[in-house]
Design a protein around this motif. Structure first.
Motif, PDB file in Angstrom:
ATOM      1  N   LYS A  17      -8.649  12.671  -7.976  1.00 57.26           N
ATOM      2  CA  LYS A  17      -9.259  11.788  -8.953  1.00 57.26           C
ATOM      3  C   LYS A  17      -8.534  10.448  -8.980  1.00 57.26           C
ATOM      4  O   LYS A  17      -7.322  10.389  -8.886  1.00 57.26           O
ATOM      5  N   ALA A  18      -9.286   9.417  -9.143  1.00 58.40           N
ATOM      6  CA  ALA A  18      -8.720   8.075  -9.173  1.00 58.40           C
ATOM      7  C   ALA A  18      -7.786   7.884 -10.363  1.00 58.40           C
ATOM      8  O   ALA A  18      -6.830   7.142 -10.289  1.00 58.40           O
TER       9      ALA A  18
ATOM     10  N   ILE B 273     -16.290   6.785  -2.332  1.00 56.66           N
ATOM     11  CA  ILE B 273     -16.978   8.029  -2.676  1.00 56.66           C
ATOM     12  C   ILE B 273     -16.831   9.027  -1.537  1.00 56.66           C
ATOM     13  O   ILE B 273     -17.063   8.706  -0.373  1.00 56.66           O
TER      14      ILE B 273
ATOM     15  N   GLU C 275     -15.380  10.181  -6.920  1.00 59.04           N
ATOM     16  CA  GLU C 275     -14.783   8.874  -6.697  1.00 59.04           C
ATOM     17  C   GLU C 275     -13.292   9.091  -6.438  1.00 59.04           C
ATOM     18  O   GLU C 275     -12.620   9.789  -7.197  1.00 59.04           O
TER      19      GLU C 275
ATOM     20  N   HIS D  67     -19.258  13.710  -3.650  1.00 58.36           N
ATOM     21  CA  HIS D  67     -19.563  12.497  -4.402  1.00 58.36           C
ATOM     22  C   HIS D  67     -18.545  12.178  -5.492  1.00 58.36           C
ATOM     23  O   HIS D  67     -18.857  11.448  -6.424  1.00 58.36           O
TER      24      HIS D  67
ATOM     25  N   CYS E  81     -11.725  14.107  -0.933  1.00 55.83           N
ATOM     26  CA  CYS E  81     -10.855  14.524  -2.030  1.00 55.83           C
ATOM     27  C   CYS E  81     -10.080  15.789  -1.683  1.00 55.83           C
ATOM     28  O   CYS E  81      -8.986  15.997  -2.187  1.00 55.83           O
TER      29      CYS E  81
ATOM     30  N   ASP F 118      -9.457   7.373  -4.654  1.00 56.91           N
ATOM     31  CA  ASP F 118      -8.682   6.167  -4.367  1.00 56.91           C
ATOM     32  C   ASP F 118      -8.162   6.232  -2.932  1.00 56.91           C
ATOM     33  O   ASP F 118      -7.293   7.044  -2.626  1.00 56.91           O
TER      34      ASP F 118
ATOM     35  N   MET G 177     -12.031   1.818  -4.871  1.00 54.55           N
ATOM     36  CA  MET G 177     -12.478   3.185  -4.973  1.00 54.55           C
ATOM     37  C   MET G 177     -13.569   3.435  -3.933  1.00 54.55           C
ATOM     38  O   MET G 177     -14.349   2.544  -3.620  1.00 54.55           O
TER      39      MET G 177
END
Length: 68
Positions: free
Chosen positions: A65-66, A3, A10, A8, A31, A12, A1
């Motif tokens: 999102k992870a 950032i 998290e 900020h 993201c 993948d 993971m």
């Protein structure tokens, strides 16, 4: 993971849809396209703030999102 330095979140880095750019021989992950654009406008600001432990903002989008 990893950032996202802008929001900020998290994320993948192994996911194919994860956005990334290389800046000064380092790869940074994002993201959303909006976070990537903000970083590109002022990369030193986001790198410095992250290293200083400052959180600039968190957006309400789902991003990458992870867990999804």
């Amino acid at each position: 993971m990893v950032i996202d330095l802008v929001c900020h979140m998290e994320i993948d880095p192994a996911r194919k849809e994860t956005l990334r750019i290389v800046y000064q021989d380092n790869t940074y992950y994002f993201c959303t396209n909006l976070c990537m654009v903000h970083f590109q406008e002022n990369p030193e600001k986001y790198i410095r703030e992250f290293q200083d432990g400052k959180i600039q903002k968190m957006h309400k989008g789902s991003g990458n999102k992870a867990s999804s």
